[in-house]
Scaffold this active site. Structure first.
Site, PDB file in Angstrom:
ATOM      1  N   SER A  66       0.863  -1.187   0.000  1.00 16.31           N
ATOM      2  CA  SER A  66       0.000   0.000   0.000  1.00 16.31           C
ATOM      3  C   SER A  66       0.898   1.236   0.000  1.00 16.31           C
ATOM      4  O   SER A  66       2.066   1.158   0.402  1.00 16.31           O
ATOM      5  CB  SER A  66      -0.845  -0.004   1.283  1.00 16.31           C
ATOM      6  OG  SER A  66      -1.500   1.234   1.469  1.00 16.31           O
ATOM      7  N   TYR A  69      -2.536  -1.391  10.390  1.00 12.67           N
ATOM      8  CA  TYR A  69      -2.444  -1.526   8.929  1.00 12.67           C
ATOM      9  C   TYR A  69      -1.090  -1.017   8.434  1.00 12.67           C
ATOM     10  O   TYR A  69      -0.419  -1.652   7.625  1.00 12.67           O
ATOM     11  CB  TYR A  69      -3.598  -0.737   8.298  1.00 12.67           C
ATOM     12  CG  TYR A  69      -3.744  -0.875   6.807  1.00 12.67           C
ATOM     13  CD1 TYR A  69      -4.476  -1.928   6.264  1.00 12.67           C
ATOM     14  CD2 TYR A  69      -3.173   0.040   5.927  1.00 12.67           C
ATOM     15  CE1 TYR A  69      -4.638  -2.054   4.887  1.00 12.67           C
ATOM     16  CE2 TYR A  69      -3.323  -0.077   4.562  1.00 12.67           C
ATOM     17  CZ  TYR A  69      -4.066  -1.122   4.050  1.00 12.67           C
ATOM     18  OH  TYR A  69      -4.222  -1.248   2.681  1.00 12.67           O
TER      19      TYR A  69
HETATM   20  P1  NAD Z   1     -11.476  -6.312  -0.309  1.00 10.86           P
HETATM   21  O1  NAD Z   1     -12.108  -6.215   1.018  1.00 10.86           O
HETATM   22  O2  NAD Z   1     -12.287  -6.097  -1.526  1.00 10.86           O
HETATM   23  O3  NAD Z   1     -10.733  -7.683  -0.448  1.00 10.86           O
HETATM   24  C1  NAD Z   1     -10.038  -8.261   0.603  1.00 10.86           C
HETATM   25  C2  NAD Z   1      -9.914  -9.720   0.318  1.00 10.86           C
HETATM   26  O4  NAD Z   1      -9.243 -10.342   1.411  1.00 10.86           O
HETATM   27  C3  NAD Z   1     -11.278 -10.405   0.149  1.00 10.86           C
HETATM   28  O5  NAD Z   1     -11.207 -11.344  -0.905  1.00 10.86           O
HETATM   29  C4  NAD Z   1     -11.447 -11.113   1.483  1.00 10.86           C
HETATM   30  O6  NAD Z   1     -12.240 -12.284   1.365  1.00 10.86           O
HETATM   31  C5  NAD Z   1     -10.009 -11.455   1.795  1.00 10.86           C
HETATM   32  N1  NAD Z   1      -9.811 -11.760   3.202  1.00 10.86           N
HETATM   33  C6  NAD Z   1     -10.063 -10.975   4.280  1.00 10.86           C
HETATM   34  N2  NAD Z   1      -9.790 -11.647   5.414  1.00 10.86           N
HETATM   35  C7  NAD Z   1      -9.358 -12.876   5.042  1.00 10.86           C
HETATM   36  C8  NAD Z   1      -8.937 -14.024   5.757  1.00 10.86           C
HETATM   37  N3  NAD Z   1      -8.912 -14.071   7.091  1.00 10.86           N
HETATM   38  N4  NAD Z   1      -8.573 -15.101   5.032  1.00 10.86           N
HETATM   39  C9  NAD Z   1      -8.620 -15.102   3.688  1.00 10.86           C
HETATM   40  N5  NAD Z   1      -9.001 -14.044   2.961  1.00 10.86           N
HETATM   41  C10 NAD Z   1      -9.367 -12.943   3.637  1.00 10.86           C
HETATM   42  O7  NAD Z   1     -10.222  -5.289  -0.264  1.00 10.86           O
HETATM   43  P2  NAD Z   1      -9.269  -4.683  -1.373  1.00 10.86           P
HETATM   44  O8  NAD Z   1      -9.414  -3.215  -1.312  1.00 10.86           O
HETATM   45  O9  NAD Z   1      -9.427  -5.386  -2.668  1.00 10.86           O
HETATM   46  O10 NAD Z   1      -7.853  -4.993  -0.723  1.00 10.86           O
HETATM   47  C11 NAD Z   1      -6.984  -5.989  -1.213  1.00 10.86           C
HETATM   48  C12 NAD Z   1      -5.566  -5.665  -0.751  1.00 10.86           C
HETATM   49  O11 NAD Z   1      -5.151  -4.436  -1.307  1.00 10.86           O
HETATM   50  C13 NAD Z   1      -5.417  -5.544   0.760  1.00 10.86           C
HETATM   51  O12 NAD Z   1      -4.207  -6.130   1.179  1.00 10.86           O
HETATM   52  C14 NAD Z   1      -5.377  -4.042   0.945  1.00 10.86           C
HETATM   53  O13 NAD Z   1      -4.684  -3.689   2.109  1.00 10.86           O
HETATM   54  C15 NAD Z   1      -4.636  -3.615  -0.305  1.00 10.86           C
HETATM   55  N6  NAD Z   1      -4.846  -2.202  -0.643  1.00 10.86           N
HETATM   56  C16 NAD Z   1      -6.075  -1.743  -0.956  1.00 10.86           C
HETATM   57  C17 NAD Z   1      -6.217  -0.414  -1.286  1.00 10.86           C
HETATM   58  C18 NAD Z   1      -7.535   0.154  -1.659  1.00 10.86           C
HETATM   59  O14 NAD Z   1      -7.633   1.381  -1.800  1.00 10.86           O
HETATM   60  N7  NAD Z   1      -8.557  -0.662  -1.865  1.00 10.86           N
HETATM   61  C19 NAD Z   1      -5.121   0.449  -1.278  1.00 10.86           C
HETATM   62  C20 NAD Z   1      -3.887  -0.064  -0.944  1.00 10.86           C
HETATM   63  C21 NAD Z   1      -3.745  -1.395  -0.642  1.00 10.86           C
END
Ligand code: NAD
Length: 257
Positions: A139, A152
């Protein structure tokens, strides 16, 4: 770029960025393993539909990545892992002195430790295959900080450190390990933060989006899951064979500020 013949395991891939990355890798010809902790009929149906759409083998394997043995078991159950995308992540927003201990533990386990466990099992498979790619979805918060997100930010900085270490341990092999550092991408995880942010800052939804979330994203646009998928496919390409141990920001200029 063809990834035909490669198998990619993408953690946390039944929604958001993980699903976008899985779609991009399947679009490049890779067989894919989708994962989440839910194990609903729709998770299996999603994997089946993705396989049919791109003409690749697509499976769903349930694993709760907050548990070390299940994170390791995911890769063991996949049986082969040429490309590992550590994407699963959760968020919680609260000041340090009010941060619930169980949220701290869960965020560290899912966002950081699971990447250690999956990598530990995947690396011998990659060595046996003579090729491998690890892409950790960190991130902008792996490189910078914001208030109220202590767990986080600690976890994501940890992911960047883990990325560098794995890259050094594999530097003389045809294996690379990199981290992608997205800025804000509008996914369910971000959507879920909006009510918390509204409460913490005492603002309405539109003001939180403009003045809190995208205030540090100079482009004033959310990044897309397709852009993150494309960056992942690039890191799996031959053009990226000498890119290892680094971070690629997809953040609309956030970390240039
Ligand atoms: P999201 O909530 O859409 O997806 C998260 C995923 O993680 C889902 O598929 C969920 O089922 C899975 N998950 C959560 N807990 C779990 C567990 N205990 N076991 C197995 N799977 C689990 O979120 P996203 O925004 O797509 O985020 C995905 C990644 O990207 C994360 O690591 C997040 O920190 C990172 N990220 C997101 C953003 C953003 O703006 N969305 C920015 C920077 C980084």
């Amino acid at each position: 770029m063809s990834l035909k013949g490669k198998t990619a395991v993408i953690t946390g891939s039944n929604s958001g960025i993980g699903l976008g990355v899985a779609r991009a890798l399947a679009g490049a010809g890779a067989d894919v393993v989708l994962n989440s902790f839910t194990d609903r009929a729709e998770d299996h149906a999603l994997a089946e539909a993705l396989g049919a759409e791109f003409g690749v083998v697509s499976r769903y394997i349930r694993a709760d990545l907050s548990k070390a043995e299940e994170a390791r078991g995911l890769i063991e159950a996949a049986g082969v892992c040429d490309i590992l995308v550590n994407n699963a992540g959760i968020q919680h927003v609260a000041p340090v002195d009010e941060f619930p201990i169980e949220k701290w533990d869960a965020i560290l386990a899912i966002n950081l430790s699971s990447a250690f466990h999956t990598s530990a099992i995947a690396l011998p498979m990659m060595r046996k295959a003579g090729w491998g790619r690890i892409v950790n979805i960190a991130s902008a918060h792996g490189l910078t900080a914001s208030p109220f997100k202590s767990a986080y930010i600690a976890a994501k900085h940890g992911v960047v450190g883990l990325t560098k270490t794995v890259a050094l341990e594999t530097a003389e092999e045809a294996i690379t390990c990199n981290a992608i550092c997205p800025g804000y991408v509008l996914t369910p995880l971000v959507e879920a933060q909006i009510p918390d942010q509204m409460k913490v800052h005492g603002m309405d939804r539109e003001t939180v989006i403009r003045e809190v979330m995208l205030t540090r994203q100079p482009s004033k646009e959310f990044a897309t899951v397709e852009q993150l998928g494309g960056t992942t496919v690039f890191l799996c390409s031959d053009a990226a064979a000498q890119i290892t141990g680094t971070t690629i920001s997809v953040d609309g200029g956030w970390t240039a500020l």
